[in-house]
Design an enzyme around this catalytic site. Structure first.
Site, PDB file in Angstrom:
ATOM      1  N   GLU A 282      41.129  41.097  48.136  1.00 41.61           N
ATOM      2  CA  GLU A 282      42.551  41.246  48.454  1.00 41.61           C
ATOM      3  C   GLU A 282      43.275  40.141  47.696  1.00 41.61           C
ATOM      4  O   GLU A 282      43.010  38.963  47.918  1.00 41.61           O
ATOM      5  CB  GLU A 282      42.784  41.122  49.956  1.00 41.61           C
ATOM      6  CG  GLU A 282      44.226  41.231  50.367  1.00 41.61           C
ATOM      7  CD  GLU A 282      44.854  42.581  50.038  1.00 41.61           C
ATOM      8  OE1 GLU A 282      46.083  42.603  49.828  1.00 41.61           O
ATOM      9  OE2 GLU A 282      44.141  43.611  49.979  1.00 41.61           O
TER      10      GLU A 282
ATOM     11  N   ASP B   5      42.633  45.337  47.392  1.00 39.41           N
ATOM     12  CA  ASP B   5      43.214  45.634  46.086  1.00 39.41           C
ATOM     13  C   ASP B   5      42.166  45.979  45.035  1.00 39.41           C
ATOM     14  O   ASP B   5      42.412  46.795  44.160  1.00 39.41           O
ATOM     15  CB  ASP B   5      44.032  44.439  45.586  1.00 39.41           C
ATOM     16  CG  ASP B   5      45.245  44.175  46.456  1.00 39.41           C
ATOM     17  OD1 ASP B   5      45.906  45.145  46.874  1.00 39.41           O
ATOM     18  OD2 ASP B   5      45.533  42.996  46.723  1.00 39.41           O
TER      19      ASP B   5
ATOM     20  N   GLU C 182      45.710  41.596  38.689  1.00 37.96           N
ATOM     21  CA  GLU C 182      44.659  42.482  39.201  1.00 37.96           C
ATOM     22  C   GLU C 182      43.970  43.226  38.064  1.00 37.96           C
ATOM     23  O   GLU C 182      42.736  43.320  38.036  1.00 37.96           O
ATOM     24  CB  GLU C 182      45.246  43.479  40.204  1.00 37.96           C
ATOM     25  CG  GLU C 182      45.668  42.828  41.502  1.00 37.96           C
ATOM     26  CD  GLU C 182      46.421  43.780  42.420  1.00 37.96           C
ATOM     27  OE1 GLU C 182      46.419  45.007  42.165  1.00 37.96           O
ATOM     28  OE2 GLU C 182      47.014  43.293  43.401  1.00 37.96           O
TER      29      GLU C 182
ATOM     30  N   SER D 267      49.766  47.800  48.669  1.00 42.00           N
ATOM     31  CA  SER D 267      50.979  47.179  49.195  1.00 42.00           C
ATOM     32  C   SER D 267      52.202  47.910  48.662  1.00 42.00           C
ATOM     33  O   SER D 267      52.292  48.232  47.485  1.00 42.00           O
ATOM     34  CB  SER D 267      51.038  45.696  48.825  1.00 42.00           C
ATOM     35  OG  SER D 267      51.045  45.545  47.432  1.00 42.00           O
TER      36      SER D 267
END
Length: 143
Positions: A55, A42, A12, A32
């Site tokens: 995501e 995210d 990420e 999460s």
């Protein structure tokens, strides 16, 4: 943080960095495992008024399916609706990073969302080009 979460976080952060280098304003908002009650994607990236929401999910095997639980999917779909953003599932597998428009995902009988390995996605450069095509202006926009 366990090794699996660290690896996902590293992916990420890499995507955030690469999008930032392409001129996006980017926020990494992983939820999460947190106590957060409102599901959010995210990664949230903005460029000249265009919003993309990502995501991220990953798998160790190249052929495995990626699942998004119904509750999580419904929450981030609602977030996308409220924000006006385009929602993508970011899929990281060995040697593969692709972004699948959420509407291309298949629904299971229980309402979960699934990305089969056959579903086409965009690589990061294609995702950037898609956004830039949305913001390119022609003379007609000003007449």
């Amino acid at each position: 943080m366990n090794a699996k979460k660290r690896k996902g976080s590293a992916v990420e952060r890499n995507i955030v960095s690469r999008l930032r280098d392409k001129g996006f304003a980017v926020v990494r908002a992983p939820a999460s495992g947190s106590k957060r009650k409102d599901p959010i994607p995210d990664i949230i990236a903005l460029k000249n008024g265009v919003i993309i929401l990502i995501e991220m999910k990953s798998r160790k095997d190249i052929e495995g399916k990626i699942y998004v639980r119904r509750e999580q999917a419904e929450g981030i779909i609602e977030f996308a609706r409220k924000s006006g953003g385009s929602l993508f599932l970011g899929v990281k597998k060995p040697g593969v990073l692709k972004f699948i428009p959420f509407e291309k995902l298949r629904r299971t009988e229980t309402g979960n969302y699934v990305a089969d390995s056959e579903i086409e996605g965009l690589d990061l450069e294609d995702l950037v080009r898609l956004v830039e095509a949305k913001i390119s202006r022609t003379l007609d926009n000003f007449l």
